[in-house]
Write a protein that holds these residues in place. Structure first.
Motif, PDB file in Angstrom:
ATOM      1  N   UNK A   3       0.876  -1.183   0.000  1.00 17.99           N
ATOM      2  CA  UNK A   3       0.000   0.000   0.000  1.00 17.99           C
ATOM      3  C   UNK A   3       0.903   1.219   0.000  1.00 17.99           C
ATOM      4  N   UNK A   4       0.741   2.063  -1.006  1.00 20.11           N
ATOM      5  CA  UNK A   4       1.545   3.273  -1.141  1.00 20.11           C
ATOM      6  C   UNK A   4       0.621   4.479  -1.196  1.00 20.11           C
ATOM      7  N   UNK A   5       0.912   5.482  -0.372  1.00 24.13           N
ATOM      8  CA  UNK A   5       0.177   6.756  -0.400  1.00 24.13           C
ATOM      9  C   UNK A   5       1.121   7.794  -1.003  1.00 24.13           C
ATOM     10  N   UNK A   6       0.711   8.415  -2.107  1.00 28.69           N
ATOM     11  CA  UNK A   6       1.598   9.343  -2.798  1.00 28.69           C
ATOM     12  C   UNK A   6       0.926  10.702  -2.991  1.00 28.69           C
ATOM     13  N   UNK A 102       1.083   3.556  10.764  1.00 26.85           N
ATOM     14  CA  UNK A 102       0.728   2.206  10.325  1.00 26.85           C
ATOM     15  C   UNK A 102       1.921   1.610   9.592  1.00 26.85           C
ATOM     16  N   UNK A 103       2.584   0.652  10.212  1.00 29.06           N
ATOM     17  CA  UNK A 103       3.737   0.020   9.602  1.00 29.06           C
ATOM     18  C   UNK A 103       3.355  -0.734   8.340  1.00 29.06           C
ATOM     19  N   UNK A 190       7.709  -7.155   5.709  1.00 31.19           N
ATOM     20  CA  UNK A 190       7.088  -6.937   7.009  1.00 31.19           C
ATOM     21  C   UNK A 190       5.889  -7.872   7.192  1.00 31.19           C
ATOM     22  N   UNK A 191       5.363  -7.896   8.404  1.00 31.75           N
ATOM     23  CA  UNK A 191       4.231  -8.767   8.742  1.00 31.75           C
ATOM     24  C   UNK A 191       2.935  -8.163   8.198  1.00 31.75           C
ATOM     25  N   UNK A 192       2.395  -8.776   7.123  1.00 27.63           N
ATOM     26  CA  UNK A 192       1.182  -8.259   6.499  1.00 27.63           C
ATOM     27  C   UNK A 192      -0.005  -8.246   7.454  1.00 27.63           C
ATOM     28  N   UNK A 193      -0.072  -9.243   8.322  1.00 23.17           N
ATOM     29  CA  UNK A 193      -1.220  -9.342   9.229  1.00 23.17           C
ATOM     30  C   UNK A 193      -1.264  -8.142  10.169  1.00 23.17           C
ATOM     31  N   UNK A 198      -3.808  -3.065  11.651  1.00 26.18           N
ATOM     32  CA  UNK A 198      -3.724  -1.632  11.946  1.00 26.18           C
ATOM     33  C   UNK A 198      -4.665  -0.828  11.055  1.00 26.18           C
ATOM     34  N   UNK A 199      -4.776  -1.214   9.772  1.00 22.77           N
ATOM     35  CA  UNK A 199      -5.701  -0.537   8.859  1.00 22.77           C
ATOM     36  C   UNK A 199      -7.148  -0.726   9.316  1.00 22.77           C
ATOM     37  N   UNK A 200      -7.481  -1.947   9.716  1.00 22.13           N
ATOM     38  CA  UNK A 200      -8.838  -2.231  10.185  1.00 22.13           C
ATOM     39  C   UNK A 200      -9.156  -1.449  11.459  1.00 22.13           C
TER      40      UNK A 200
END
Length: 212
Positions: A3-6, A102-103, A190-193, A198-200
């Motif tokens: 996930x990239x925020x630009x 959010x890592x 990194x740990x996707x879970x 964190x997003x949830x």
């Protein structure tokens, strides 16, 4: 997951960088055409009114129709749900502020000196009046910055909001793409879970009204 925020300054070649990154990593680009219809429908206003508001060009009627708190909530809700789909590049929308802390989510800014931005926009628009183009860019910057601050409490010029800031006058488009892709490849380890959790949780905060 990726996930990239630009965020990108107009005329900075940010769109080309985003397209290159998305193509290299197989990401879906989330832009106005995807987000605005959903947000406008949730607010019960015309799509053009939401777009003008986010561009800092809202009329008095637009500002009267649009509730800033609801605009922020519905926009952030939509972006977080899209981020949870995985493998997305979100352009703009105050997303860099939304994903702070959010890592696993990469925040990128593409910028350039005014002279380059003016030259790029003159070429794109086929206009020879550099002074008029610069004035238009400056008006857009002021209006967009004000709208981002009002809707998302976000100063998009703050370099500390980003993992990486790229000056396209000093770094080629291809090298900008490579820098973002290299960072994304590192983050993929990194740990996707944890990222999804964190997003949830951030989505829950927004829907419960806890997000500031």
């Amino acid at each position: 997951m990726t996930v990239i925020a630009m965020t990108r300054e107009i005329g900075s070649h940010g769109s080309e960088v985003a397209a290159g990154v998305a193509a290299a990593l197989g990401l879906e680009i989330i832009n106005s055409e995807i987000v605005v219809p959903h947000v406008a429908g949730s607010l019960g206003v015309e799509q053009s009114a939401v777009q003008r508001y986010l561009d800092g060009k809202a009329s008095l009627l637009d500002r009267w129709q649009i509730d800033k708190r609801k605009l922020s909530q519905h926009t952030l809700d939509q972006i977080l749900n899209l981020a949870l789909k995985d493998n997305v590049l979100i352009r703009g929308w105050g997303a860099a502020a939304l994903f702070q802390g959010i890592g696993g989510v990469i925040c990128v800014r593409v910028c350039a000196p005014m002279a380059l931005r003016v030259r790029v926009m003159m070429e794109r628009l086929g206009v020879k009046d550099a002074e008029a183009i610069q004035q238009e860019i400056e008006r857009f910057d002021v209006g967009h910055s004000r709208a981002m601050r009002a809707a998302f409490n976000f100063d998009w010029n703050d370099a500390l909001m980003y993992h990486i800031v790229l000056n396209s006058a000093r770094v080629t488009i291809d090298d900008c793409v490579k820098a973002v892709c290299d960072l994304a490849q590192h983050q993929r380890s990194q740990d996707d879970s944890k990222t999804k959790s964190a997003l949830a949780e951030r989505l829950r905060e927004i829907n419960s009204g806890d997000h500031q």
